[in-house]
Design an enzyme around this catalytic site. Structure first.
Site, PDB file in Angstrom:
ATOM      1  N   GLY A   1      46.718  57.502  40.593  1.00 25.15           N
ATOM      2  CA  GLY A   1      46.100  58.564  39.811  1.00 25.15           C
ATOM      3  C   GLY A   1      44.690  58.891  40.251  1.00 25.15           C
ATOM      4  O   GLY A   1      44.080  59.836  39.747  1.00 25.15           O
TER       5      GLY A   1
ATOM      6  N   PHE B   1      44.762  56.392  30.585  1.00 21.27           N
ATOM      7  CA  PHE B   1      46.183  56.566  30.335  1.00 21.27           C
ATOM      8  C   PHE B   1      46.723  57.910  30.805  1.00 21.27           C
ATOM      9  O   PHE B   1      47.794  57.985  31.422  1.00 21.27           O
ATOM     10  CB  PHE B   1      46.453  56.400  28.833  1.00 21.27           C
ATOM     11  CG  PHE B   1      47.840  56.776  28.387  1.00 21.27           C
ATOM     12  CD1 PHE B   1      48.900  55.906  28.578  1.00 21.27           C
ATOM     13  CD2 PHE B   1      48.086  58.013  27.787  1.00 21.27           C
ATOM     14  CE1 PHE B   1      50.185  56.245  28.169  1.00 21.27           C
ATOM     15  CE2 PHE B   1      49.362  58.362  27.375  1.00 21.27           C
ATOM     16  CZ  PHE B   1      50.417  57.471  27.569  1.00 21.27           C
ATOM     17  N   GLU B   2      46.014  58.991  30.554  1.00 24.85           N
ATOM     18  CA  GLU B   2      46.561  60.323  30.821  1.00 24.85           C
ATOM     19  C   GLU B   2      46.778  60.597  32.307  1.00 24.85           C
ATOM     20  O   GLU B   2      47.573  61.463  32.663  1.00 24.85           O
ATOM     21  CB  GLU B   2      45.633  61.383  30.231  1.00 24.85           C
ATOM     22  CG  GLU B   2      45.543  61.320  28.718  1.00 24.85           C
ATOM     23  CD  GLU B   2      44.465  62.225  28.171  1.00 24.85           C
ATOM     24  OE1 GLU B   2      44.777  63.068  27.311  1.00 24.85           O
ATOM     25  OE2 GLU B   2      43.299  62.097  28.609  1.00 24.85           O
TER      26      GLU B   2
ATOM     27  N   GLU C   1      44.769  45.364  44.559  1.00 27.06           N
ATOM     28  CA  GLU C   1      44.102  46.639  44.847  1.00 27.06           C
ATOM     29  C   GLU C   1      44.451  47.216  46.219  1.00 27.06           C
ATOM     30  O   GLU C   1      43.607  47.844  46.863  1.00 27.06           O
ATOM     31  CB  GLU C   1      42.589  46.472  44.690  1.00 27.06           C
ATOM     32  CG  GLU C   1      42.181  46.029  43.295  1.00 27.06           C
ATOM     33  CD  GLU C   1      40.690  45.915  43.102  1.00 27.06           C
ATOM     34  OE1 GLU C   1      39.932  46.623  43.788  1.00 27.06           O
ATOM     35  OE2 GLU C   1      40.271  45.108  42.262  1.00 27.06           O
TER      36      GLU C   1
ATOM     37  N   TYR D   1      32.202  45.682  26.863  1.00 28.48           N
ATOM     38  CA  TYR D   1      32.256  46.959  27.581  1.00 28.48           C
ATOM     39  C   TYR D   1      30.976  47.725  27.265  1.00 28.48           C
ATOM     40  O   TYR D   1      30.731  48.105  26.122  1.00 28.48           O
ATOM     41  CB  TYR D   1      33.480  47.745  27.127  1.00 28.48           C
ATOM     42  CG  TYR D   1      33.815  48.963  27.946  1.00 28.48           C
ATOM     43  CD1 TYR D   1      34.813  48.925  28.907  1.00 28.48           C
ATOM     44  CD2 TYR D   1      33.149  50.170  27.741  1.00 28.48           C
ATOM     45  CE1 TYR D   1      35.145  50.046  29.658  1.00 28.48           C
ATOM     46  CE2 TYR D   1      33.467  51.293  28.485  1.00 28.48           C
ATOM     47  CZ  TYR D   1      34.460  51.226  29.438  1.00 28.48           C
ATOM     48  OH  TYR D   1      34.772  52.346  30.175  1.00 28.48           O
TER      49      TYR D   1
END
Length: 528
Positions: A128, A194-195, A256, A444
């Site tokens: 993505g 996610f998208e 990766e 985070y």
């Protein structure tokens, strides 16, 4: 995806003027001197692959599967970190791939890797394109292709007896959820990316979703993998668990693209829950809220979603991007999400409420939790809007055991505030706990500041200071963003010289030509 930012361009919205004014007054944010470059104005270097290279690759994947036009190359340049976006918005595409290759099967991937090894062409797997740690910009400056896996996007099979599904790596998360949902199942993996992120990317980066407390991290979900390497195929995972030596699945998860290309992932699936309910709780301090989360993580009941914003993030209202700039609440906001049957959810909410009240929590009802759930994927769009008005916005994350969390929190905050304030750009610094375990949790951080004269260099110094602080305070250099090139040197410190040597030995065996995502993850010998 927007080539110079995040996500669907139709969903992008400008930053409200009151918020922009607040940033100008509080942080000294000023608009950039020139607007972002237009796609038509970005010119990558000339393709370094010759006609023979392109023809050889086209024989494997077909003529339409090899693309070297400018727009395709620009759209596959780097990932989506703030430095990545600042460079591309400035029209800088020096590290664009020489071509983009789109295989349609495991065998085609295997053949492409063999051809590239022979021709010494580096290969960067591309799902993505959502990496935020330099995972898509190989080191070394040589010729390379982006291996775009979008044509490999099938749900190969669903086994309802074992409750597993075989998924191809280029399948995007929303499509995976939709297709599994048609059968009454969910993967339960909902990271902020996610998208746009893909199944292969989740596995390659050890992704962790927002419902990790209920479903686990992505690496917990994987039961089998198929991997194409320049030296052949790895088929890993014959049973859910095994005592047949070290688990090589764990060697591939988080690799990766440094060892090969994941071409198939078998994952655990779950029945779609009857109901999902979210709620908010307020705690007087971050320490008090963290202690409450620890009690739930260790003794239950454990919600599917469990997160806690610190005082600054709660005040700013980052859990509800639409409300940013309004007068925020005091204390620290915790968001809980429960999934399952209506009866089961009601019982767990009641039991959790007893624990949270005993820990000093104040119930806020469903509103804060529902607002968070509604806007859970909006933060990257907000970052683009901040960049548009001249602000710098970036994130970083880590994790540690519970006793080390307070020290880690203070160390990273001190490092970031010191580095950025010393450079004349004092930051607004926010933090939340987003993933919990019986033994520890993640932190985070979100940073907003003025960009300064050289925003990329400005962040590089702050990021290095934060990375040093994380390692010195006993944290891991990444909980779920991955290593890439940005974290590689600190990862070497985390695993030590012998650990780095083990990684190099694996890479030398499966990728002797060194073509797989060079410079990512695996530390060179001189950098141990």
């Amino acid at each position: 995806m927007l080539w110079s930012g995040w996500g669907d361009p139709d969903r992008a919205a400008p930053l409200p003027e009151p918020v922009a004014a607040l940033l100008r007054d509080m942080l000294g944010v000023r608009p950039a001197e020139r607007p972002p470059a237009a796609l038509a104005g970005v010119e990558p270097p000339a393709c370094r692959l010759d006609a023979a290279d392109l023809t050889a690759l086209a024989k494997i994947v077909g003529d339409s599967g090899v693309r070297a036009d400018t727009e395709t190359r620009v759209r596959h340049t780097r990932g989506k970190s703030t430095p990545d976006l600042l460079r591309i918005r400035a029209g800088e595409a020096a590290d664009a791939p020489d071509a983009v290759v789109l295989p349609a099967s495991h065998d085609e991937v295997l053949a492409v890797l063999g051809e590239c090894a022979e021709r010494r062409i580096a290969v960067v797997p591309f799902g993505g394109g959502t990496s935020v740690v330099g995972g898509l910009a190989p080191a070394g400056g040589g010729r390379f292709i982006a291996l775009d896996l979008r044509r490999m996007d099938a749900v190969v099979s669903v086994d309802e007896t074992a409750r597993t599904a075989v998924l191809q790596p280029g399948l995007r998360a929303p499509a995976a959820e939709a297709r599994l949902g048609e059968r009454g199942y969910t993967l339960g993996h909902f990271p902020q990316s996610f998208e746009w992120a893909t199944i292969g990317g989740f596995a390659a980066a050890r992704s962790s979703g927002q419902a990790s407390a209920g479903y686990g991290r992505f690496d917990d979900m994987v039961v089998a993998l198929t991997v194409a390497t320049p030296e052949g195929t790895l088929d890993l995972g014959r049973a859910p668990k095994s005592a047949a030596g070290p688990d090589l699945r764990q060697l591939v998860l988080g690799s990766e693209g440094a060892f090969g290309v994941i071409t198939s992932v078998t994952v655990r699936i779950h029945p779609v829950p009857e109901t999902r309910e979210y709620e908010g709780w307020r705690f007087a301090s971050f320490g008090e809220g963290a202690a409450a989360l620890r009690r739930l993580a260790q003794d239950g009941p454990l919600p599917a979603v469990l997160r806690l914003s610190d005082e600054t993030e709660t005040m700013v209202g980052l859990a509800d991007p639409a409300a940013i700039g309004t007068a925020g609440a005091a204390g620290c906001l915790a968001v809980l999400g429960f999934e399952g049957t209506a009866r089961g959810v009601a019982a767990r909410r009641a039991e959790a409420a007893e624990v949270l009240r005993a820990a000093g929590g104040e119930p806020l009802g469903g509103g804060p939790g529902e607002k968070w759930a509604h806007g859970r994927f909006d933060a990257p769009y907000l970052r683009d809007a901040l960049l548009d008005v001249g602000a710098f916005a970036e994130t970083l994350e880590t994790a540690a055991f519970w006793p080390d969390i307070p020290r880690l929190y203070d160390a990273v905050r001190s490092a970031l505030i010191g580095a950025l304030s010393g450079a004349g750009t004092p930051p607004l610094l926010m933090c939340h706990i987003s993933h919990v375990y019986p033994s520890g949790a993640s932190l985070y951080f979100t940073v907003v500041s003025a960009q300064g004269a050289d925003p990329v260099a400005h962040w590089d110094a702050a990021k290095r200071a934060a990375n040093d602080a994380i390692i010195d305070a006993g944290g891991t250099i990444s909980h779920h963003h991955g290593v890439g090139t940005d974290h590689r040197d600190w990862y070497a410190r985390e695993i030590g010289p012998l650990g780095a040597a083990v990684l190099r030995a694996v890479k030398e065996r499966v990728d002797p030509a060194g073509i797989m995502n060079p410079g990512v993850l695996v530390p060179p010998a001189a950098e141990e």
